[in-house]
Design a protein around this motif. Sequence first.
Motif, PDB file in Angstrom:
ATOM      1  N   CYS A  32     116.764   2.722  43.071  1.00 36.28           N
ATOM      2  CA  CYS A  32     117.724   3.400  43.737  1.00 36.28           C
ATOM      3  C   CYS A  32     117.157   4.536  44.620  1.00 36.28           C
ATOM      4  O   CYS A  32     116.551   5.413  44.331  1.00 36.28           O
ATOM      5  N   MET A  34     118.877   6.613  46.528  1.00 38.60           N
ATOM      6  CA  MET A  34     120.189   7.435  47.046  1.00 38.60           C
ATOM      7  C   MET A  34     119.560   8.850  46.860  1.00 38.60           C
ATOM      8  O   MET A  34     120.176  10.019  47.335  1.00 38.60           O
ATOM      9  N   CYS A  35     118.557   9.015  45.971  1.00 43.50           N
ATOM     10  CA  CYS A  35     117.739  10.105  45.851  1.00 43.50           C
ATOM     11  C   CYS A  35     116.582  10.089  45.344  1.00 43.50           C
ATOM     12  O   CYS A  35     116.185   8.837  45.095  1.00 43.50           O
ATOM     13  N   HIS A  37     114.709  10.374  42.493  1.00 43.40           N
ATOM     14  CA  HIS A  37     114.484   9.779  41.265  1.00 43.40           C
ATOM     15  C   HIS A  37     113.983   8.320  41.173  1.00 43.40           C
ATOM     16  O   HIS A  37     113.247   8.171  40.417  1.00 43.40           O
ATOM     17  N   SER A  38     114.636   7.621  42.073  1.00 45.53           N
ATOM     18  CA  SER A  38     114.221   5.947  42.158  1.00 45.53           C
ATOM     19  C   SER A  38     114.338   5.501  40.824  1.00 45.53           C
ATOM     20  O   SER A  38     113.625   4.658  40.065  1.00 45.53           O
ATOM     21  N   CYS A  39     115.867   5.708  40.391  1.00 50.21           N
ATOM     22  CA  CYS A  39     116.113   4.904  39.005  1.00 50.21           C
ATOM     23  C   CYS A  39     116.151   3.639  39.193  1.00 50.21           C
ATOM     24  O   CYS A  39     116.346   3.023  40.478  1.00 50.21           O
ATOM     25  N   ILE A  66     123.206   4.497  35.583  1.00 49.72           N
ATOM     26  CA  ILE A  66     123.114   5.251  36.958  1.00 49.72           C
ATOM     27  C   ILE A  66     124.198   6.215  37.192  1.00 49.72           C
ATOM     28  O   ILE A  66     125.027   6.380  36.460  1.00 49.72           O
ATOM     29  N   CYS A  67     124.043   7.019  38.506  1.00 49.62           N
ATOM     30  CA  CYS A  67     125.028   7.868  38.692  1.00 49.62           C
ATOM     31  C   CYS A  67     126.054   7.413  39.676  1.00 49.62           C
ATOM     32  O   CYS A  67     125.917   6.452  40.250  1.00 49.62           O
ATOM     33  N   ARG A  69     126.553   8.195  42.674  1.00 47.60           N
ATOM     34  CA  ARG A  69     126.007   7.810  44.061  1.00 47.60           C
ATOM     35  C   ARG A  69     125.585   6.211  44.123  1.00 47.60           C
ATOM     36  O   ARG A  69     125.730   5.688  45.053  1.00 47.60           O
ATOM     37  N   ALA A  70     124.688   5.998  42.998  1.00 49.42           N
ATOM     38  CA  ALA A  70     124.523   4.468  43.012  1.00 49.42           C
ATOM     39  C   ALA A  70     125.675   3.703  42.847  1.00 49.42           C
ATOM     40  O   ALA A  70     125.748   2.582  43.304  1.00 49.42           O
ATOM     41  N   MET A 197     119.664  13.282  36.926  1.00 47.77           N
ATOM     42  CA  MET A 197     120.445  12.463  35.809  1.00 47.77           C
ATOM     43  C   MET A 197     119.732  11.962  34.537  1.00 47.77           C
ATOM     44  O   MET A 197     120.097  12.124  33.488  1.00 47.77           O
ATOM     45  N   PRO A 198     118.380  11.370  34.882  1.00 50.98           N
ATOM     46  CA  PRO A 198     117.610  10.891  33.994  1.00 50.98           C
ATOM     47  C   PRO A 198     117.369  11.889  32.748  1.00 50.98           C
ATOM     48  O   PRO A 198     117.323  11.653  31.679  1.00 50.98           O
TER      49      PRO A 198
HETATM   50  S1  SF4 Z   1     120.805   6.580  40.286  1.00 54.12           S
HETATM   51 FE1  SF4 Z   1     121.674   8.576  40.673  1.00 54.12          FE
HETATM   52  S2  SF4 Z   1     120.053   9.860  39.956  1.00 54.12           S
HETATM   53 FE2  SF4 Z   1     119.228   7.771  39.922  1.00 54.12          FE
HETATM   54  S3  SF4 Z   1     117.872   7.776  41.799  1.00 54.12           S
HETATM   55 FE3  SF4 Z   1     120.048   6.808  42.168  1.00 54.12          FE
HETATM   56  S4  SF4 Z   1     121.184   8.729  43.031  1.00 54.12           S
HETATM   57 FE4  SF4 Z   1     119.374   9.585  42.025  1.00 54.12          FE
END
Ligand code: SF4
Length: 703
Positions: A32, A34-35, A37-39, A66-67, A69-70, A197-198
């Motif tokens: 991901c 979206m920020c 952290h690259s979950c 996931i948060c 945003r994902a 979040m992680p």
């Molecule tokens: S799931 Fe949320 S915390 Fe993880 S990378 Fe995506 S936006 Fe960031």
Amino acid sequence: MESIIYLISHVVFSSLRVLFLAVEEKVVKTDCAMCYHSCGLNVYVRNGKIVKVEGMPEHPLNQGEICPRAQAIPSFVYSPDRLKYPMERKDGGWKRITWDEALDKIAAKLNEIKEKYGPEALAAFCGSVGVENLELSTFAHEFLAAYGSPNFISVESICFRARILARMITFGMYPVEEPEKAQCVVLWGHNPDSSNMPLARYLHKAADNGSVKLIVIDPRRIPLAKKGLHLQIKPGTDCFLALAALNVIINEGFYDDEFVDKWTVGFDKLKEHVKNYSPEKVEEICGVPSSDIKKFARIYATTKPACIVQGINTLDQSINGIQNSRALSILQTITGNIQVPGGWTRVPRLRFGIKLALVGKPMGADEYPLFYQIWGRTAAFGQAMVFPDLAISSKPYPIKALIVTGGNPALTMPESGKVREAIKKLDFLVVMDLFMSETAELANIVLPACSFLEKTGIAYDYGVCHGMPYVLLRKKAIEPLWECWPEWKFWTELGRKMGYGERFPWKTDEDVINYQLEGTGITLEQLKAEPSGFFFTPKEYGVKGFGTPSGKVELYSETLEKHGYDPLPTPRESPYPPFGDTEITKEYPLILTTGARVLEYTHTQMRNIPQLRARVPDPLAEIHPSTASKYGITDGETVIVETRKGRIKIKVKHSEDILPDVISIPHGWEQANVNFLTDIEARDPISGYPELKALRCRIKKIS
Ligand code: SF4
Ligand SMILES: Nc1nc2c(c(=O)[nH]1)N[C@H]1C(S)=C(S)[C@@H](COP(=O)(O)OP(=O)(O)OC[C@H]3O[C@@H](n4cnc5c(=O)[nH]c(N)nc54)[C@H](O)[C@@H]3O)O[C@H]1N2
Ligand SMILES: Nc1nc2c(c(=O)[nH]1)N[C@H]1C(S)=C(S)[C@@H](COP(=O)(O)OP(=O)(O)OC[C@H]3O[C@@H](n4cnc5c(=O)[nH]c(N)nc54)[C@H](O)[C@@H]3O)O[C@H]1N2
Ligand SMILES: [Mo]
């Protein structure tokens, strides 16, 4: 009759089969973006369209979670607001043009500017997305080098690099926190529930089952503060608190004398220095009871291993930024929490084949020599905080063109008034983005970028942020939408138009990845063979030495001394003092802290995604009810917040969880842009980072 039934069922069955065969489904294992952290993500694609996104259960960081945003990724990717084709500003509006026309116009203008003013008149700015996507910053550097400009500037002038610099000065390397293996975790200006979040996920579990002692240092009672010892510090006074904790640890003999003897320099000087910062004296400054300062110092120093998790930016975006980070580094060191599991550890990293634009000194290199360069290693980063003055004054040389990728500096750089004035002074602004950002609105040409799911790349560095020597291929899930391009293609095609074709040989995403992987020992085939990613090497603990001039941890830094800075962490006086009785504290009685993160948004992004906006519809200024009552302000009322630099209107949220006389305002909202209140001149003298966490303001009712 039977044959009719047979016929009908045959027809139904065959058409179902046709339908079924036409449906092409796949699950793409990627990360991901979206920020940063690259979950890990599982992206479900049906007939070339993303239909759903889930967490990747086997990913070591987010383990399937996931948060919001994902979860909103499909709405983000297919948003009707996406930029769909290149556009040129014409007669006060936007005119659609082709890519070829856009590239011709940009090339012509850049040639003209180079001829008239010299190559350094062009700068490239990469924002958060720009530095977290290796591709964006790599290619901005490639192009600047070909053009001959040293002026690469980025969000790293405000984010993350200062803590790296402070640790480099202290350890000669960048060790990373490892809270998952610690018995004691100190969250120092960091609220993982909003920004990480992680980590939040892990710490809540560990605190609930009693496997970790938590200490939280924050002016707000954040969710994790309720599960440990909370030091409700006055913003901007962290260096004092750290020095008081060092005072207790040294006075009470809780330091690791073996480690200190063998691996540090300057302990005696430090010991003398911290005598000036007794918990009783510091209580007056920080507002934290001296008994709590002692309790914190004792728990932290006697629970092994212990890990300070330093707010990603809270302590850096301060007049004392480097000294704050140094003080925390020293705490970790003298308690023996360096290079041990659960402390801070150097993490092996892949050195991707980025060739930096080493064509002279970038802007800010003279004012902030350590930010630019330490021990001969050139960072090749300009300090973006000097950009507005340079663009406005043209001294010592003019800046006439700016290309922005993956950032929105008109809203995110401090003192938006001045930043926008500088942008308007430019002859030429090009912005490549997914959306018509506030910066794009000021551009001459806007270019439509692919989202991260429309191209193949490499996930952001898990080493630098999470201490994990892990690598993962960021995979294309769908074909580029509309006329959107990946950034490498834009810079490459522009390079070709300008006659630099030989330096821009790339034709596909994969060519680019192969180039980036050069010298890392990892191949694209390996990355493809392990779609969920893999650990490329184990972590190593134990001390073999430090890369500082003395070969030891420099509690006392000769590097700083040589450059005329304080060799021991010493808080400087701020133009916006968080304590004391001065003209400015009387005129502006409240402390303003900015940019506490909100889980639903990344900086200025995603306000246009309906399901996220429904969760957080408005920007909110948090204040304590006792502060609000002084001004007769009710919960939900819109007020004016004012600093020496500007004023905004914003809705107030009463919160029992924030320290009285402090006001906390998030960044990233155009309708209440907190950066109209911040001051780009109030900077850390070492890194050039602006003060964003402790300013002075006043609030007024709207009459
Ligand atoms: S799931 Fe949320 S915390 Fe993880 S990378 Fe995506 S936006 Fe960031
Ligand atoms: N959802 C979301 N996550 C993000 C981001 C985002 O925009 N949205 N941005 C990402 C980026 S680029 C970054 S840099 C990080 C930022 O990450 P951090 O800088 O760690 O920011 P927060 O986690 O919001 O924590 C900041 C905390 O510091 C407290 N604080 C404010 N002033 C002071 C002070 O003077 N001293 C102390 N001790 N505490 C103070 C605030 O009350 C807040 O709880 O977040 C990253 N994660
Ligand atoms: N007052 C105050 N100001 C702050 C902070 C604070 O705490 N307080 N925090 C600072 C910090 S730590 C940071 S990191 C900065 C962030 O500052 P910025 O990086 O300027 O902010 P973003 O909103 O992340 O901008 C990213 C832009 O990239 C676009 N984008 C998304 N994906 C892509 C892509 O794949 N390609 C391209 N070309 N564009 C894309 C988005 O639409 C968005 O416009 O803000 C800083 N500003
Ligand atoms: Mo950041």
